[in-house]
Design a protein around this motif. Structure first.
Motif, PDB file in Angstrom:
ATOM      1  N   THR A 139       0.818  -1.252  -0.026  1.00 34.68           N
ATOM      2  CA  THR A 139      -0.006  -0.147  -0.069  1.00 34.68           C
ATOM      3  C   THR A 139       0.789   1.337  -0.171  1.00 34.68           C
ATOM      4  O   THR A 139       0.659   2.206  -0.689  1.00 34.68           O
ATOM      5  CB  THR A 139      -0.894   0.053   1.032  1.00 34.68           C
ATOM      6  OG1 THR A 139      -1.927  -1.289   1.338  1.00 34.68           O
ATOM      7  CG2 THR A 139      -1.713   1.047   1.166  1.00 34.68           C
ATOM      8  N   THR A 140       1.995   1.002   0.947  1.00 35.89           N
ATOM      9  CA  THR A 140       2.957   2.561   0.804  1.00 35.89           C
ATOM     10  C   THR A 140       3.563   2.684  -0.436  1.00 35.89           C
ATOM     11  O   THR A 140       3.557   3.817  -1.062  1.00 35.89           O
ATOM     12  CB  THR A 140       3.825   2.178   1.940  1.00 35.89           C
ATOM     13  OG1 THR A 140       3.080   2.017   3.266  1.00 35.89           O
ATOM     14  CG2 THR A 140       4.945   3.378   2.096  1.00 35.89           C
ATOM     15  N   ARG A 159       2.519   1.802  -3.208  1.00 37.83           N
ATOM     16  CA  ARG A 159       1.331   2.391  -4.435  1.00 37.83           C
ATOM     17  C   ARG A 159       1.036   3.843  -4.081  1.00 37.83           C
ATOM     18  O   ARG A 159       0.893   4.554  -5.193  1.00 37.83           O
ATOM     19  CB  ARG A 159      -0.011   1.364  -4.345  1.00 37.83           C
ATOM     20  CG  ARG A 159      -1.105   1.922  -5.261  1.00 37.83           C
ATOM     21  CD  ARG A 159      -1.987   0.821  -5.316  1.00 37.83           C
ATOM     22  NE  ARG A 159      -1.577  -0.550  -5.658  1.00 37.83           N
ATOM     23  CZ  ARG A 159      -2.436  -1.570  -5.660  1.00 37.83           C
ATOM     24  NH1 ARG A 159      -3.496  -1.546  -5.459  1.00 37.83           N
ATOM     25  NH2 ARG A 159      -1.681  -2.976  -6.011  1.00 37.83           N
ATOM     26  N   VAL A 160       1.089   4.137  -2.852  1.00 34.10           N
ATOM     27  CA  VAL A 160       0.638   5.604  -2.540  1.00 34.10           C
ATOM     28  C   VAL A 160       1.841   6.403  -2.841  1.00 34.10           C
ATOM     29  O   VAL A 160       1.682   7.680  -3.496  1.00 34.10           O
ATOM     30  CB  VAL A 160       0.411   5.756  -1.105  1.00 34.10           C
ATOM     31  CG1 VAL A 160       0.335   7.200  -0.541  1.00 34.10           C
ATOM     32  CG2 VAL A 160      -0.846   5.393  -0.616  1.00 34.10           C
ATOM     33  N   TYR A 163       1.560   6.965  -6.796  1.00 32.70           N
ATOM     34  CA  TYR A 163       0.643   7.707  -7.324  1.00 32.70           C
ATOM     35  C   TYR A 163       1.124   9.182  -6.787  1.00 32.70           C
ATOM     36  O   TYR A 163       0.765  10.241  -7.605  1.00 32.70           O
ATOM     37  CB  TYR A 163      -0.854   7.540  -6.498  1.00 32.70           C
ATOM     38  CG  TYR A 163      -1.498   6.260  -7.222  1.00 32.70           C
ATOM     39  CD1 TYR A 163      -2.013   6.565  -8.448  1.00 32.70           C
ATOM     40  CD2 TYR A 163      -1.878   5.431  -6.542  1.00 32.70           C
ATOM     41  CE1 TYR A 163      -2.545   5.419  -9.067  1.00 32.70           C
ATOM     42  CE2 TYR A 163      -2.449   4.225  -6.953  1.00 32.70           C
ATOM     43  CZ  TYR A 163      -2.968   4.254  -8.358  1.00 32.70           C
ATOM     44  OH  TYR A 163      -3.478   3.377  -9.004  1.00 32.70           O
TER      45      TYR A 163
END
Length: 277
Positions: free
Chosen positions: A5-6, A8-9, A12
Motif C-alpha cells: 500500500t505504501t 502504491r501511494v 501515485y
C-alpha cells in the motif's frame, strides 16, 4: 500488505508531482495569454486573470503572420510524418522479422543516430540542400524532418511488429500470400495503433522543431510557427509577453487536439483476441 500500500501511494504521489510539473508551464501560459498589459506588469501575479481580455490574441495576429506560419508548419509536419511512416513501416517489418546483417546494421544506425547533436549535422545538411537548391524551401525542410524522424519511427515500429503474433503471418503464408501481401493485408491493420502513434510523434516533433527551420528558411513567407514566435522578442531581448503567450498557446493547440482525438486508438488493444493461446 502495508509495504504494498505504501509503495502504491508513493507511486501515485510521484505521478501526481510529475503531472503538476508538466501542467504548470501550460497553465501559466494560458493565464498569461488572457491578462491585460497592466496585470502582466503587476508585482503580485495571480493564476486567474482579474480582467480577462482577448487583446493579446488580436495583437498577436496583427503583428505577425501567424496563419501563414501555421500553414507552413502544418504542411511540413504532415508531409514529414506521412513520408516517415511510409518508409519506416516496411523497414521495421524487415528488421523485426529478418535476422540478417542488414537488420543488425540498421538497428545500430538507429541507436547511434540519436547520439548526434543538431549542431553537428546542420552544416552537412545545409551544404547538401544548397547543392540540391532546396535552401529556403519547405521541400528541403520536409526532407530534413523525414531523415531526422526515421530512426525514432523505426525504433517504435520494430517493437510493434515484434508484438504481432507470427502465427498470423504463417497462416497467411499457408493460404498462399507473399511477404508484401502479408504485410499489407495482415500485419499493417494490426499495426494501426503503432503507425498512428509513430505518425503522431513524428508530427509533433516536426511541428515544434525550431533549429532546422531557423537555419534553412530565410524569407518570412516560408518560416514556420516556432520561428515566427521569436519575432515577439525585441532586439534588446525584451519580450512582448502578452501576444507571445497568446501565440504560443495557439501553437500548442494542434498537438493537444490531435492527441485527444486519437489517444484511444493509440492505447487500444487491437491485438486482443487475435490469437488464442
Amino acid at each position: 500488505m502495508r509495504t504494498s500500500t505504501t509503495g502504491r501511494v508513493g507511486q501515485y504521489a510521484a505521478l501526481l508531482a510529475y503531472l503538476v510539473f508538466l501542467a504548470f508551464p501550460f497553465l501559466w501560459l494560458v493565464s498569461t495569454a488572457f491578462k491585460s498589459p497592466r496585470e502582466l506588469g503587476s508585482l503580485h501575479p495571480t493564476w486567474i486573470p482579474r480582467d480577462p481580455t482577448l487583446d493579446n490574441f488580436r495583437q498577436a495576429f496583427d503583428e505577425q503572420p501567424l496563419l501563414r506560419a501555421a500553414g507552413n508548419s502544418l504542411l511540413a509536419a504532415s508531409a514529414a510524418a506521412v513520408i516517415a511512416v511510409l518508409i519506416a513501416t516496411p523497414l521495421a517489418y524487415v528488421m523485426a522479422r529478418q535476422r540478417t546483417r542488414f537488420a543488425k546494421a540498421a538497428t545500430g544506425w538507429v541507436v547511434v543516430s540519436q547520439a548526434f547533436p543538431l549542431v553537428l549535422v546542420i552544416i552537412p545538411l545545409f551544404l547538401v540542400l544548397k547543392n540540391l537548391r532546396l535552401i529556403n524551401s519547405l521541400v528541403g525542410l520536409v526532407l530534413v524532418y523525414v531523415v531526422w524522424a526515421l530512426p525514432f519511427a523505426l525504433w517504435m515500429l520494430v517493437g510493434y511488429v515484434r508484438a504481432v503474433p507470427t502465427e498470423l503471418e504463417e497462416a497467411a503464408a499457408v493460404d498462399g500470400a507473399g511477404r508484401l501481401r502479408t504485410l499489407v493485408s495482415v500485419t499493417a491493420p494490426l499495426l494501426a495503433p503503432g503507425i498512428v502513434a509513430t505518425a503522431l510523434f513524428a508530427f509533433i516533433t516536426a511541428w515544434n522543431e525550431f533549429f532546422f527551420a531557423l537555419v534553412l528558411l530565410k524569407t518570412s513567407d516560408k518560416q514556420t510557427l516556432p520561428v515566427v514566435l521569436t519575432h515577439f522578442i525585441g532586439a534588446e531581448g525584451v519580450a512582448d509577453l502578452g501576444p507571445l503567450a497568446a501565440a504560443a498557446f495557439l501553437a500548442t493547440l494542434p498537438s493537444l487536439i490531435i492527441f485527444a482525438i486519437i489517444q484511444r486508438r493509440i492505447t487500444g488493444g487491437m491485438l486482443a483476441g487475435a490469437v488464442k493461446s
